[in-house]
Design a protein around this motif. Structure first.
Motif, short mmCIF file in Angstrom:
data_model
loop_
_atom_site.label_atom_id
_atom_site.label_comp_id
_atom_site.label_asym_id
_atom_site.label_seq_id
_atom_site.Cartn_x
_atom_site.Cartn_y
_atom_site.Cartn_z
N GLN A 1 -24.89 0.40 -45.26
CA GLN A 1 -25.64 -0.85 -45.26
C GLN A 1 -26.84 -0.70 -44.33
OE1 GLN A 1 -22.73 -3.85 -44.63
NE2 GLN A 1 -23.52 -5.11 -46.30
N VAL A 2 -27.89 -1.43 -44.61
CA VAL A 2 -29.08 -1.33 -43.76
C VAL A 2 -29.82 -2.66 -43.74
CG1 VAL A 2 -30.49 -0.44 -45.67
CG2 VAL A 2 -31.17 0.05 -43.33
N SER A 3 -30.42 -2.96 -42.61
CA SER A 3 -31.29 -4.13 -42.54
C SER A 3 -32.74 -3.68 -42.69
CB SER A 3 -31.12 -4.85 -41.22
OG SER A 3 -32.13 -5.84 -41.11
N LEU A 4 -33.50 -4.44 -43.47
CA LEU A 4 -34.91 -4.11 -43.67
C LEU A 4 -35.81 -5.03 -42.83
CD1 LEU A 4 -34.77 -3.76 -47.57
CD2 LEU A 4 -34.34 -1.99 -45.86
N ASP A 5 -35.17 -5.75 -41.93
CA ASP A 5 -35.90 -6.71 -41.09
C ASP A 5 -36.39 -6.00 -39.83
OD1 ASP A 5 -36.76 -8.67 -39.43
OD2 ASP A 5 -34.97 -9.94 -39.61
N PRO A 6 -37.72 -5.83 -39.68
CA PRO A 6 -38.26 -5.05 -38.56
C PRO A 6 -37.92 -5.63 -37.19
CG PRO A 6 -39.98 -5.64 -40.15
CD PRO A 6 -38.76 -6.40 -40.54
N SER A 7 -37.51 -6.90 -37.14
CA SER A 7 -37.20 -7.49 -35.83
C SER A 7 -35.79 -7.13 -35.37
CB SER A 7 -37.38 -9.01 -35.89
OG SER A 7 -36.39 -9.55 -36.74
N VAL A 8 -34.99 -6.56 -36.32
CA VAL A 8 -33.62 -6.18 -35.97
C VAL A 8 -33.65 -4.78 -35.36
CG1 VAL A 8 -31.35 -5.65 -36.97
CG2 VAL A 8 -32.65 -7.62 -37.79
N PRO A 9 -32.88 -4.54 -34.24
CA PRO A 9 -32.87 -3.18 -33.61
C PRO A 9 -32.44 -2.16 -34.66
CG PRO A 9 -31.57 -4.75 -32.33
CD PRO A 9 -32.08 -5.51 -33.52
N ASP A 10 -32.32 -1.10 -34.90
CA ASP A 10 -31.74 -0.26 -35.93
C ASP A 10 -32.10 -0.60 -37.38
OD1 ASP A 10 -30.52 1.10 -33.98
OD2 ASP A 10 -28.52 0.29 -34.32
N HIS A 11 -33.21 -1.35 -37.56
CA HIS A 11 -33.58 -1.64 -38.95
C HIS A 11 -33.96 -0.34 -39.67
CE1 HIS A 11 -37.93 -1.06 -38.32
NE2 HIS A 11 -37.66 -1.51 -37.09
N HIS A 12 -33.79 -0.32 -40.97
CA HIS A 12 -34.08 0.86 -41.81
C HIS A 12 -33.22 2.09 -41.46
CE1 HIS A 12 -37.53 -1.66 -42.83
NE2 HIS A 12 -37.49 -1.02 -43.99
N ILE A 13 -32.12 1.87 -40.76
CA ILE A 13 -31.20 2.99 -40.52
C ILE A 13 -29.87 2.68 -41.20
CG2 ILE A 13 -29.91 4.29 -38.77
CD1 ILE A 13 -32.31 3.78 -36.88
N MET A 14 -29.54 3.51 -42.14
CA MET A 14 -28.31 3.28 -42.91
C MET A 14 -27.09 3.51 -42.02
SD MET A 14 -28.29 3.42 -46.59
CE MET A 14 -29.51 2.88 -47.74
N LYS A 15 -26.16 2.58 -42.11
CA LYS A 15 -24.94 2.72 -41.32
C LYS A 15 -23.73 2.51 -42.20
CE LYS A 15 -26.59 1.59 -36.82
NZ LYS A 15 -26.98 0.48 -35.98
N ARG A 16 -22.67 3.19 -41.86
CA ARG A 16 -21.46 3.08 -42.66
C ARG A 16 -20.91 1.65 -42.60
NH1 ARG A 16 -15.98 6.77 -42.50
NH2 ARG A 16 -14.98 5.63 -44.20
N VAL A 17 -20.48 1.19 -43.74
CA VAL A 17 -19.91 -0.15 -43.83
C VAL A 17 -18.57 -0.16 -43.11
CG1 VAL A 17 -18.94 -1.81 -45.47
CG2 VAL A 17 -21.06 -0.65 -46.01
N ASP A 18 -18.30 -1.27 -42.45
CA ASP A 18 -17.07 -1.39 -41.68
C ASP A 18 -15.91 -1.76 -42.62
OD1 ASP A 18 -15.39 -1.52 -39.56
OD2 ASP A 18 -15.98 -3.55 -38.95
N THR A 19 -15.27 -0.75 -43.19
CA THR A 19 -14.19 -1.00 -44.15
C THR A 19 -12.84 -0.92 -43.43
OG1 THR A 19 -15.55 0.08 -45.82
CG2 THR A 19 -13.24 -0.25 -46.38
N ASP A 20 -11.92 -1.73 -43.87
CA ASP A 20 -10.58 -1.76 -43.26
C ASP A 20 -9.74 -0.58 -43.79
OD1 ASP A 20 -8.11 -2.33 -42.27
OD2 ASP A 20 -7.83 -4.21 -43.38
N TYR A 21 -9.39 0.33 -42.91
CA TYR A 21 -8.52 1.44 -43.32
C TYR A 21 -7.18 1.38 -42.59
CZ TYR A 21 -12.60 3.46 -45.63
OH TYR A 21 -13.68 3.67 -46.44
N SER A 22 -6.72 0.18 -42.32
CA SER A 22 -5.40 0.06 -41.67
C SER A 22 -4.32 0.51 -42.67
CB SER A 22 -5.18 -1.37 -41.21
OG SER A 22 -5.37 -2.25 -42.28
N PRO A 23 -3.12 0.84 -42.16
CA PRO A 23 -2.10 1.43 -43.04
C PRO A 23 -1.81 0.55 -44.26
CG PRO A 23 -1.41 1.55 -40.76
CD PRO A 23 -2.66 0.73 -40.78
N ARG A 24 -1.72 1.21 -45.40
CA ARG A 24 -1.38 0.52 -46.62
C ARG A 24 -0.35 1.33 -47.39
NH1 ARG A 24 -6.71 0.82 -48.35
NH2 ARG A 24 -7.11 -0.02 -46.29
#
Lengths: 354, 283
Positions: free
Chosen positions: A74-97
């Motif tokens: 996921q990435v923010s394209l808003d220049p006012s956000v710190p880390d904008h335009h930097i793709m980051k891994r989505v926070d997915t739940d990998y708890s035991p299933r």
């Protein structure tokens, strides 16, 4: 090997207990479509239980670890956000299933997919994290369906490969064969801890022998390694096999071992997501180049690719048997009855003209 | 052997022997009970593989699109209407075809084989509308009091119920596109969902994108659909995709008195202009 006995009257209580430590997945009845009873594998809600009487699901349970659409970055394209335009891994739940009621051939299928996603050189984090977080509690198939040909493809109605626990339906009870420590942990969390008596191992063997005998379809694979890739690729039978084919993705979507995906970016406002979707080598778009050239532009090339990948390339590359476990889903669902059992036999029996 | 099967084999074999055609397209027995498979015979011997039974549910017009050969084709009522569509839409020429007409008494439902499938139960064109030879005497056409009772039931819903109904219909679509690809109308070289430059429709399991595919596909079929049921025969998820095309078939009949694929000399209503058009905006 340790066998635990689970009285069916204790089943739902134990499943409920396991929810404290595990997200649960299992087969449940789907909405009633066109008067046809059908089942799907899905994440169970707090009041749902896996249906242990379910017939084989149309789609395999691969979606439990490899969703058809999966967010990656996921990435923010808003220049006012710190880390904008930097793709980051989505926070997915990998708890035991735990996936409960998975068929042995499907668990084996996931071990084959794992060969592709978890290699010495590359580790697909989305697959690996989900696969490693999952405990597979299989249900042996006492009565194989007419489409089952698993015994020809290195699996079995009672196969243990890829499973952590194998449940065997024995009338009023399940006999649970503990295969891994992960499986033991799940049984502990569910409070299933009564050891079965010594005759249970014998009982499981009897049911297994009966089930394996009941698999009617036999497919030959002995000669597939002997033929060269080019011999099979150039063989004259592909046009006949491909005639009925209509370019749809049914076989690949119902298949438990088809792992191909397509990556897409979607942007809404100032937020953008990269995700992947199941793709299908049966679609002409699968190999379409940016230039407009399509190396598999003809339908015969696509049909050949699917079977060559499953029954030849994979075999040669990994030396782990075919990339087909004989679940029979594609045989059942193919709109035009292209039957992998028949194709496999044709390939296996092919003698190139000298 | 079934007499119809025997007759089909005989005719197919003869036209191949006489050189009238280079190939004959029909159905052969499937590998699992109660299935058939589209099959092409190129030699008289291969015509022995043809069968005809209540499970020949696909539409063979799908297999002649853009072909260059002289083709024999086995056609039940709906297949023949899609052949007419193909000729009108220049997907094949009449001279290329030798049509073996098969009067049809309806195909079996895939899950309840003792019953007629839904579209066959409301079919009023069981006999081929175009043929070079008939494999049997025509059958009596069904007379229906209300062929569109199902559509009217949906029309009678209020806005929210209708939307809920359509959302539910498509909730388990996996986008395998079997419905589209089994459809003889869907021959676009690149379907709008496959366009990538620009990309019109998202590719994920997003309900808006899934609905966009189904709604737009249905509209592309307006005035062209013969309700042959190939889409539903093909769908692995048992989605009632005909719910959309049937509404448009009803509209075509109500607005233009039109049923698709009956007349080689007429263009489909959305393809042409008529001074009697029911819409004011076009006058």
């Amino acid at each position: 090997m340790k066998v635990i006995k689970i009285d069916k009257t204790e089943w739902t209580g134990g499943i409920d207990k396991s929810r404290a430590k595990y997200l649960l997945f299992g087969p449940v009845k789907d909405k009633d479509v066109q008067n046809n009873e059908r089942y799907i594998f899905k994440q169970l809600s707090a009041d749902q239980f896996p249906d242990m009487e379910a017939s084989d699901t149309v789609l395999s349970p691969k979606g439990t670890v490899f969703p058809q659409t999966e967010k990656m970055l996921q990435v923010s394209l808003d220049p006012s956000v710190p880390d904008h335009h930097i793709m980051k891994r989505v926070d997915t739940d990998y708890s035991p299933r735990a996936v409960i009621g998975i068929r042995p051939f499907d668990a084996k299928a996931l071990t084959l997919v794992n060969l592709n996603f978890d290699t010495k050189d590359y580790r697909d984090p989305y697959w690996c994290d989900a696969y490693q977080a999952t405990t597979f509690v299989g249900l042996a198939v006492n009565k194989p369906s007419q489409f089952d040909f698993s015994t020809s493809m290195g699996s079995s109605p009672f196969g243990e490969e890829g499973l952590d626990v194998l449940l065997v339906d024995n009338g009023s009870e399940f006999l649970a064969k503990v295969i891994t420590d992960k499986g033991q942990s799940f049984l502990d969390a569910a409070g299933f801890n009564k050891s079965a008596d010594e005759s249970s191992a014998q009982k499981i063997e009897e049911l297994k022998a009966a089930a394996e005998k009941a698999v009617a379809a036999k497919v030959g694979t002995d000669n597939l390694t002997k033929r060269t890739i080019l011999e099979l690729h150039e063989a004259p039978f592909w046009n006949d096999i491909a005639f009925a084919y209509i370019n749809c993705g049914t076989c690949t979507f119902v298949c438990p071992t088809c792992w191909c995906f397509d990556i897409q970016d979607e942007t809404k406002g100032k937020s953008s997501t990269r995700f992947r979707n199941w793709d299908s080598c049966m679609f002409p778009l699968f190999t379409l180049h940016g230039s407009g050239h399509n190396p598999r532009g003809e339908k015969v090339q696509r049909v050949r690719q699917r079977f060559m990948h499953k029954l030849k390339y994979f075999l040669d590359k990994y030396d782990k048997g075919t990339m087909c476990v004989g679940c029979g889903r594609c045989v059942q669902s193919c709109p035009v009855n292209i039957d992998i059992r028949e194709v496999c036999n044709i390939m296996n029996n092919y003698e190139p003209k000298k | 052997m079934d007499s119809l099967t025997k007759k089909i084999r005989e005719i197919a074999s003869n036209i191949l022997k006489e050189g009238k055609v280079e190939m004959v397209i029909g159905f052969t027995q499937g590998t699992i009970p109660m299935t058939s498979k589209p099959y092409m015979a190129r030699t008289p011997e291969q015509t022995e593989n043809f069968i005809w039974d209540r499970h020949c549910t696909l539409n063979l017009a799908n297999y002649i699109t853009g072909r260059k050969e002289k083709i024999g084709i086995i056609a039940k009522g709906c297949d023949s209407r899609n052949i007419v569509n193909h000729i009108v839409e220049n997907k094949i020429s009449r001279d290329q075809l030798y049509i073996i007409g098969v009067p049809c008494t309806g195909m079996a439902d895939k899950h309840n084989p003792d019953e007629l499938r839904d579209n066959c139960a409301t079919c009023t064109h069981r006999n081929p509308v175009i043929f070079d030879i008939m494999a049997a005497e025509p059958v009596e056409e069904q007379k229906l009091d209300d062929p569109f009772a199902d559509v009217k039931a949906i029309e009678a819903m209020d806005k929210d119920a209708k939307w809920g109904h359509f959302q539910d219909l498509l909730s388990n679509c996996v986008r395998c596109y079997a419905c589209r690809n089994a459809c003889p109308l869907c021959y676009c070289p690149t379907c709008f969902v496959d366009e990538s430059a620009p990309q019109w429709v998202g590719k994920g399991q997003n309900k808006t994108d899934i609905q966009t595919f189904h709604f737009l596909r249905a509209f592309h079929c307006a005035g062209r659909c013969t309700d042959c049921g190939a889409c539903e025969a093909a769908c692995p998820m048992d989605i009632h995709v005909r719910a959309f095309t049937r509404k448009l078939n009803k509209d075509a009949l109500d607005l233009f008195g039109w049923e698709a694929g009956l007349d080689m000399t007429k263009r489909p209503p959305l393809d042409t202009f008529n001074p009697d058009d029911p819409n004011d905006f076009i006058k």
